[in-house]
Motif scaffolding. Structure first.
Motif, PDB file in Angstrom:
ATOM      1  N   ALA A  31      45.954  43.668  53.868  1.00 55.31           N
ATOM      2  CA  ALA A  31      45.898  42.552  54.566  1.00 55.31           C
ATOM      3  C   ALA A  31      46.570  41.239  54.107  1.00 55.31           C
ATOM      4  O   ALA A  31      46.964  40.430  54.881  1.00 55.31           O
ATOM      5  N   PHE A  32      46.477  40.968  52.946  1.00 53.08           N
ATOM      6  CA  PHE A  32      47.116  39.910  52.165  1.00 53.08           C
ATOM      7  C   PHE A  32      48.718  40.000  52.386  1.00 53.08           C
ATOM      8  O   PHE A  32      49.465  39.037  52.689  1.00 53.08           O
ATOM      9  N   ALA A  33      49.240  41.144  52.193  1.00 51.25           N
ATOM     10  CA  ALA A  33      50.699  41.576  52.567  1.00 51.25           C
ATOM     11  C   ALA A  33      50.916  41.308  54.023  1.00 51.25           C
ATOM     12  O   ALA A  33      52.046  40.432  54.064  1.00 51.25           O
ATOM     13  N   THR A  34      50.336  41.868  54.787  1.00 54.86           N
ATOM     14  CA  THR A  34      50.837  41.419  56.024  1.00 54.86           C
ATOM     15  C   THR A  34      50.528  39.928  56.528  1.00 54.86           C
ATOM     16  O   THR A  34      51.283  39.269  57.345  1.00 54.86           O
ATOM     17  N   GLY A  35      49.443  39.250  55.968  1.00 59.46           N
ATOM     18  CA  GLY A  35      49.163  37.865  56.179  1.00 59.46           C
ATOM     19  C   GLY A  35      50.505  36.997  55.914  1.00 59.46           C
ATOM     20  O   GLY A  35      50.996  36.200  56.185  1.00 59.46           O
ATOM     21  N   LEU A  36      50.871  37.519  54.508  1.00 62.32           N
ATOM     22  CA  LEU A  36      52.144  36.708  53.852  1.00 62.32           C
ATOM     23  C   LEU A  36      53.330  36.908  54.673  1.00 62.32           C
ATOM     24  O   LEU A  36      54.027  36.021  55.003  1.00 62.32           O
ATOM     25  N   GLU A 134      64.623  39.010  50.719  1.00 62.31           N
ATOM     26  CA  GLU A 134      64.801  38.015  51.806  1.00 62.31           C
ATOM     27  C   GLU A 134      64.516  36.471  51.557  1.00 62.31           C
ATOM     28  O   GLU A 134      64.968  35.674  52.087  1.00 62.31           O
ATOM     29  N   THR A 135      63.768  36.714  50.112  1.00 56.91           N
ATOM     30  CA  THR A 135      63.397  35.401  49.626  1.00 56.91           C
ATOM     31  C   THR A 135      63.859  34.692  48.335  1.00 56.91           C
ATOM     32  O   THR A 135      63.775  33.612  48.179  1.00 56.91           O
ATOM     33  N   GLY A 136      64.058  36.023  47.787  1.00 56.68           N
ATOM     34  CA  GLY A 136      64.282  35.802  46.250  1.00 56.68           C
ATOM     35  C   GLY A 136      63.178  35.310  45.271  1.00 56.68           C
ATOM     36  O   GLY A 136      63.310  35.168  44.046  1.00 56.68           O
ATOM     37  N   ASP A 137      62.100  35.545  45.963  1.00 59.13           N
ATOM     38  CA  ASP A 137      60.956  35.252  45.125  1.00 59.13           C
ATOM     39  C   ASP A 137      59.967  36.525  45.093  1.00 59.13           C
ATOM     40  O   ASP A 137      60.035  37.330  45.933  1.00 59.13           O
ATOM     41  N   PHE A 138      59.148  36.528  43.907  1.00 54.87           N
ATOM     42  CA  PHE A 138      58.258  37.656  43.854  1.00 54.87           C
ATOM     43  C   PHE A 138      57.236  37.692  44.808  1.00 54.87           C
ATOM     44  O   PHE A 138      56.547  36.584  44.927  1.00 54.87           O
ATOM     45  N   PHE A 139      56.918  38.786  45.341  1.00 49.97           N
ATOM     46  CA  PHE A 139      55.744  39.022  46.357  1.00 49.97           C
ATOM     47  C   PHE A 139      54.554  38.612  46.082  1.00 49.97           C
ATOM     48  O   PHE A 139      53.914  37.674  46.631  1.00 49.97           O
ATOM     49  N   TYR A 140      54.189  38.716  44.681  1.00 45.62           N
ATOM     50  CA  TYR A 140      52.646  38.269  44.355  1.00 45.62           C
ATOM     51  C   TYR A 140      52.612  36.814  44.283  1.00 45.62           C
ATOM     52  O   TYR A 140      51.580  36.488  44.132  1.00 45.62           O
ATOM     53  N   ARG A 141      53.744  36.383  43.714  1.00 44.12           N
ATOM     54  CA  ARG A 141      53.925  34.743  43.395  1.00 44.12           C
ATOM     55  C   ARG A 141      53.690  34.137  44.806  1.00 44.12           C
ATOM     56  O   ARG A 141      53.185  33.103  44.860  1.00 44.12           O
ATOM     57  N   LEU A 142      54.391  34.986  46.008  1.00 45.91           N
ATOM     58  CA  LEU A 142      54.116  34.241  47.302  1.00 45.91           C
ATOM     59  C   LEU A 142      52.814  34.373  47.851  1.00 45.91           C
ATOM     60  O   LEU A 142      52.635  33.397  48.520  1.00 45.91           O
ATOM     61  N   VAL A 143      52.156  35.233  47.530  1.00 45.03           N
ATOM     62  CA  VAL A 143      50.813  35.507  48.105  1.00 45.03           C
ATOM     63  C   VAL A 143      49.788  34.473  47.282  1.00 45.03           C
ATOM     64  O   VAL A 143      48.965  33.636  47.949  1.00 45.03           O
ATOM     65  N   ASP A 144      50.005  34.320  45.898  1.00 45.07           N
ATOM     66  CA  ASP A 144      49.438  32.925  45.414  1.00 45.07           C
ATOM     67  C   ASP A 144      49.453  31.816  45.983  1.00 45.07           C
ATOM     68  O   ASP A 144      48.719  31.122  46.224  1.00 45.07           O
ATOM     69  N   LYS A 145      50.964  31.316  46.182  1.00 43.18           N
ATOM     70  CA  LYS A 145      51.222  29.951  46.914  1.00 43.18           C
ATOM     71  C   LYS A 145      50.988  29.684  48.275  1.00 43.18           C
ATOM     72  O   LYS A 145      50.316  28.812  48.383  1.00 43.18           O
ATOM     73  N   ARG A 146      50.983  30.943  48.803  1.00 45.83           N
ATOM     74  CA  ARG A 146      50.728  30.668  50.357  1.00 45.83           C
ATOM     75  C   ARG A 146      49.253  30.943  50.955  1.00 45.83           C
ATOM     76  O   ARG A 146      48.965  30.661  52.053  1.00 45.83           O
ATOM     77  N   ILE A 147      48.573  31.748  50.244  1.00 43.83           N
ATOM     78  CA  ILE A 147      47.215  32.580  50.592  1.00 43.83           C
ATOM     79  C   ILE A 147      46.299  31.994  49.645  1.00 43.83           C
ATOM     80  O   ILE A 147      45.385  31.479  49.829  1.00 43.83           O
ATOM     81  N   PHE A 148      46.469  32.565  48.224  1.00 43.94           N
ATOM     82  CA  PHE A 148      45.301  32.200  47.424  1.00 43.94           C
ATOM     83  C   PHE A 148      44.903  30.993  47.188  1.00 43.94           C
ATOM     84  O   PHE A 148      43.943  30.445  47.054  1.00 43.94           O
ATOM     85  N   TYR A 149      45.996  30.220  46.819  1.00 44.71           N
ATOM     86  CA  TYR A 149      45.706  28.896  46.113  1.00 44.71           C
ATOM     87  C   TYR A 149      45.463  27.765  47.370  1.00 44.71           C
ATOM     88  O   TYR A 149      44.226  27.120  47.173  1.00 44.71           O
ATOM     89  N   LYS A 154      39.845  31.343  43.718  1.00 45.90           N
ATOM     90  CA  LYS A 154      40.224  30.748  42.409  1.00 45.90           C
ATOM     91  C   LYS A 154      40.321  31.868  41.367  1.00 45.90           C
ATOM     92  O   LYS A 154      41.007  32.009  40.562  1.00 45.90           O
ATOM     93  N   THR A 155      39.749  32.928  41.895  1.00 41.46           N
ATOM     94  CA  THR A 155      39.550  34.094  40.989  1.00 41.46           C
ATOM     95  C   THR A 155      40.736  35.316  41.320  1.00 41.46           C
ATOM     96  O   THR A 155      40.628  36.174  40.752  1.00 41.46           O
ATOM     97  N   ALA A 156      41.319  35.221  42.507  1.00 39.87           N
ATOM     98  CA  ALA A 156      42.015  36.405  43.144  1.00 39.87           C
ATOM     99  C   ALA A 156      43.287  36.364  42.258  1.00 39.87           C
ATOM    100  O   ALA A 156      43.897  35.354  41.780  1.00 39.87           O
ATOM    101  N   SER A 157      43.814  37.517  42.267  1.00 43.91           N
ATOM    102  CA  SER A 157      45.050  37.846  41.233  1.00 43.91           C
ATOM    103  C   SER A 157      45.714  39.061  41.747  1.00 43.91           C
ATOM    104  O   SER A 157      44.960  40.017  42.501  1.00 43.91           O
ATOM    105  N   TYR A 158      46.778  39.546  41.131  1.00 41.41           N
ATOM    106  CA  TYR A 158      47.228  40.940  41.269  1.00 41.41           C
ATOM    107  C   TYR A 158      47.327  41.837  39.894  1.00 41.41           C
ATOM    108  O   TYR A 158      47.786  41.027  38.843  1.00 41.41           O
ATOM    109  N   GLY A 159      47.117  42.905  39.655  1.00 39.50           N
ATOM    110  CA  GLY A 159      47.308  43.709  38.611  1.00 39.50           C
ATOM    111  C   GLY A 159      46.035  43.823  37.625  1.00 39.50           C
ATOM    112  O   GLY A 159      44.967  43.138  37.649  1.00 39.50           O
ATOM    113  N   ARG A 160      46.047  44.884  36.728  1.00 36.17           N
ATOM    114  CA  ARG A 160      45.099  45.170  35.974  1.00 36.17           C
ATOM    115  C   ARG A 160      45.033  44.203  34.821  1.00 36.17           C
ATOM    116  O   ARG A 160      43.949  43.801  34.486  1.00 36.17           O
TER     117      ARG A 160
END
Length: 346
Positions: A31-36, A134-149, A154-160
């Motif tokens: 749902a974060f991917a579809t929200g972005l 399409e944006t030249g930016d990394f997917f996970y950085r855009l989720v951070d910028k547009r949704i998490f932040y 504050k504790t949401a992230s991607y990856g192990r």
């Protein structure tokens, strides 16, 4: 309204689970991917009808006519036409994602694009490549910028690595016999399909996400955008039979965009569940009542999955059923011995 944690983030050290303890979300990540994507569609960066073949030159299917039709909406709506869970087994065997998406042309199609439901993790994650192109930016950085932040997650992230860097994080556990649980190392596999299964977040974070999905943060996720994300798409009748509570309560089931749409006790329920080794997650809400629940646990134990429908039943005033299997069967008093009445004839 209610927030509760219990048990251990690590059964070996007895570190307790707190509201800020970070869990793997597994498929709640979708749902974060579809929200972005919805935000980028609104920005004019791409469209739900953007064809993958126009953006990703490597995208091929066994039926190339079908490949030319597959859209962003098809992969995010689980209707690309591929057999369900294509290549998940190879992903779990540590075959790289990049190799798997280039092998999609070796798979027999289940149906034409848009014509049937087939749940995917590998094909779903192509949205990350589309967004980067399409944006030249990394997917996970855009989720951070547009949704998490903006939501204050504050504790949401991607990856192990990010999971294990969290001040408090829930270790996955497996049964060790005699009612004991043993922690083990998180598996990397599904982190490789970040849009489908890469998010880590705490209960506190997920409360904020739930409020936003129910329309409480229109500055981040506007109402018209949520309507698109939650609109029922392809029918998923198989989802009505997988557990006792679903068989009893769900009369219609569809996939939307990173969400399932169920008719539960006659009401619309927006829902998703997730599972990776040692973690289970569930989220669900009734748009009509602005009421929802999120549950996360760090084992494969089945009991917690029944708690959410028990709460839904109370909310909708449906008959009480112990979907979690927590209530021991009532103890019947021992039957009295009946002594036969004998007549003695002399």
């Amino acid at each position: 309204v209610f927030e509760y944690t219990m048990g251990y983030a690590d059964a070996a050290t007895k570190e307790p689970i707190e509201p800020d303890t970070v869990f793997r979300l597994a498929s709640l990540s979708k749902a974060f991917a579809t929200g972005l994507t919805a935000l980028l569609v609104r920005d004019g960066k791409l469209s739900w009808d953007t064809r993958l073949i126009d953006v990703l030159p490597f995208f091929k299917l066994k039926d190339m006519q079908a490949a030319e039709q597959v859209t962003v909406g098809d992969i995010l709506g689980q209707r690309a036409g591929l057999p369900r869970n294509t290549y998940d087994n190879m992903l779990e065997d540590d075959v790289p994602y990049e190799e798997l998406v280039r092998k999609l042309d070796e798979v027999d199609m289940a149906c034409g694009p848009g014509q049937c439901y087939g749940y995917q993790n590998v094909a779903f994650s192509l949205i990350g490549d589309v967004i980067y192109t399409e944006t030249g930016d990394f997917f996970y950085r855009l989720v951070d910028k547009r949704i998490f932040y903006p939501l204050g997650m504050k504790t949401a992230s991607y990856g192990r690595a990010a999971l294990e860097a969290s001040p408090s994080w829930a270790r996955p556990h497996r049964p060790a016999g005699h009612g004991e649980w043993r922690p083990f190392e998180p598996k990397e596999a599904y982190y490789r399909v970040a849009p489908a299964a890469g998010v880590n977040a705490s209960l506190r974070d997920m409360e904020k996400w739930l409020i936003a999905q129910m329309g409480g943060r229109p500055d981040v996720l506007p109402a018209d955008l949520l309507e698109v994300l939650h609109a029922p798409g392809v029918a998923t009748p198989v989802e009505m039979h997988s557990t006792p509570w679903r068989r009893a309560r769900i009369t219609q089931a569809h996939y939307a965009l990173g969400w399932r749409v169920f008719t539960y006790g006659g009401e619309t329920l927006i829902f998703h569940a997730g599972a990776v080794q040692g973690y289970r997650t569930m989220i669900g809400f009734f748009p009509k009542y602005h009421a929802g629940i999120v549950t996360m646990w760090n084992s494969a134990g089945a009991a917690p999955s029944g708690l959410m429908p028990m709460m839904f039943d109370r909310l909708l005033d449906l008959p009480h059923v112990d979907w979690a299997g927590l209530e021991s069967p009532p103890v019947k008093p021992p039957a009295k011995k009946r002594v036969p009445h004998r007549r003695h004839h002399r």
